[in-house]
Design an enzyme around this catalytic site. Structure first.
Site, PDB file in Angstrom:
ATOM      1  N   ASP A  71      -2.877 -17.131  17.722  1.00 41.81           N
ATOM      2  CA  ASP A  71      -3.191 -18.102  16.653  1.00 41.81           C
ATOM      3  C   ASP A  71      -4.767 -18.626  16.414  1.00 41.81           C
ATOM      4  OD1 ASP A  71      -2.911 -19.805  14.320  1.00 41.81           O
ATOM      5  OD2 ASP A  71      -1.172 -20.850  15.072  1.00 41.81           O
ATOM      6  N   GLY A  78       6.241 -16.993  26.164  1.00 35.86           N
ATOM      7  CA  GLY A  78       6.565 -16.183  24.920  1.00 35.86           C
ATOM      8  C   GLY A  78       6.306 -14.803  25.209  1.00 35.86           C
TER       9      GLY A  78
HETATM   10  P1  IMP Z   1      -3.237 -20.229  20.066  1.00 41.04           P
HETATM   11  O1  IMP Z   1      -3.654 -21.155  21.579  1.00 41.04           O
HETATM   12  O2  IMP Z   1      -3.468 -21.459  18.664  1.00 41.04           O
HETATM   13  O3  IMP Z   1      -3.739 -19.222  19.929  1.00 41.04           O
HETATM   14  O4  IMP Z   1      -1.572 -20.373  20.158  1.00 41.04           O
HETATM   15  C1  IMP Z   1      -0.943 -19.404  20.658  1.00 41.04           C
HETATM   16  C2  IMP Z   1       0.436 -19.631  21.461  1.00 41.04           C
HETATM   17  O5  IMP Z   1       1.048 -20.521  20.323  1.00 41.04           O
HETATM   18  C3  IMP Z   1       1.384 -18.241  21.355  1.00 41.04           C
HETATM   19  O6  IMP Z   1       1.158 -17.842  22.677  1.00 41.04           O
HETATM   20  C4  IMP Z   1       2.679 -18.746  20.811  1.00 41.04           C
HETATM   21  O7  IMP Z   1       3.421 -19.386  22.217  1.00 41.04           O
HETATM   22  C5  IMP Z   1       2.272 -20.087  20.035  1.00 41.04           C
HETATM   23  N1  IMP Z   1       2.622 -19.985  18.520  1.00 41.04           N
HETATM   24  C6  IMP Z   1       1.619 -19.719  17.734  1.00 41.04           C
HETATM   25  N2  IMP Z   1       2.131 -19.479  16.570  1.00 41.04           N
HETATM   26  C7  IMP Z   1       3.490 -19.451  16.705  1.00 41.04           C
HETATM   27  C8  IMP Z   1       4.708 -18.957  15.989  1.00 41.04           C
HETATM   28  O8  IMP Z   1       4.467 -18.738  14.698  1.00 41.04           O
HETATM   29  N3  IMP Z   1       5.762 -19.055  16.472  1.00 41.04           N
HETATM   30  C9  IMP Z   1       6.250 -19.250  17.687  1.00 41.04           C
HETATM   31  N4  IMP Z   1       4.961 -19.431  18.684  1.00 41.04           N
HETATM   32  C10 IMP Z   1       3.831 -19.571  18.208  1.00 41.04           C
END
Ligand code: IMP
Length: 183
Positions: free
Chosen positions: A106, A47
């Site tokens: 997130d 991403g």
């Molecule tokens: P975390 O470990 O929950 O912070 O997830 C982060 C990762 O989840 C990001 O680097 C994205 O690859 C993916 N992600 C979280 N939210 C979204 C979204 O709304 N759209 C697309 N990918 C997301």
């Protein structure tokens, strides 16, 4: 054609111009803070690759880049954020000033695991530059980002590197995906 709204997108959250303004500001801040430090900018694939490419071009001081690829350990990720490394860094980060470029923060669980792992390699410093943080009312991310581009609403967003099932990464803006696409 790229300026036309994709039919699967409900609304645009960040336009091309918004994105450019955000990245320019982050690049300026990093250039000031890391003057003389030759920081290593790390992107976690896939991403963050688009953000990383723009960010390094907004940084005016010497810097180097490297990439990691990780995958979640199934359900473990919800409790521990434990991840499996699919591609490790090629760079020895001991004594280096490291900045992780993240597309969207997130829960922050994946990054918090990565940070623990990278701290064990004794960098001179380690910080996070998050292009965006998802605003979720009852959650705060498990990690703190020193540099924050912007906040996005608690919706599934795609574009500017962010995908749904590997699609939409190439959209030049960030938009909310229509729910009927994934339901
Ligand atoms: P975390 O470990 O929950 O912070 O997830 C982060 C990762 O989840 C990001 O680097 C994205 O690859 C993916 N992600 C979280 N939210 C979204 C979204 O709304 N759209 C697309 N990918 C997301």
């Amino acid at each position: 054609m790229t300026d036309q709204l994709h039919p699967d997108i409900e609304s645009v959250v960040l336009s091309k111009q918004d994105i450019q303004d955000i990245v320019d500001r982050l690049g300026r801040q990093i250039s000031e803070d890391y003057e003389g430090k030759n920081p290593l900018i790390i992107a976690v694939l896939r991403g963050a690759f688009v953000f990383m490419a723009d960010l390094v071009r907004a940084i005016s001081i010497p810097c180097t880049v490297d990439f990691m690829a990780v995958s979640s350990y199934g359900s473990d990720v919800t409790s521990s954020g434990r991840v499996r490394i699919l591609k490790d860094l090629d760079t020895d980060i001991e004594g280096r000033h490291v900045i992780i470029a993240e597309d969207i923060l997130d829960s922050g669980l994946t990054l918090s695991y990565l940070i623990k792992l990278l701290e064990g390699r004794h960098p001179a410093s380690l910080s996070i530059c998050a292009f965006s943080i998802k605003d979720v009312s009852d959650k705060t991310p498990a990690v703190n980002a020193a540099y924050v581009g912007t906040h996005v609403p608690d919706a599934f967003v795609v574009g500017y590197g962010l995908d749904y099932a590997e699609r939409y990464r190439n959209l030049p803006y960030v938009g909310v995906l229509k729910p009927e696409v994934y339901s």
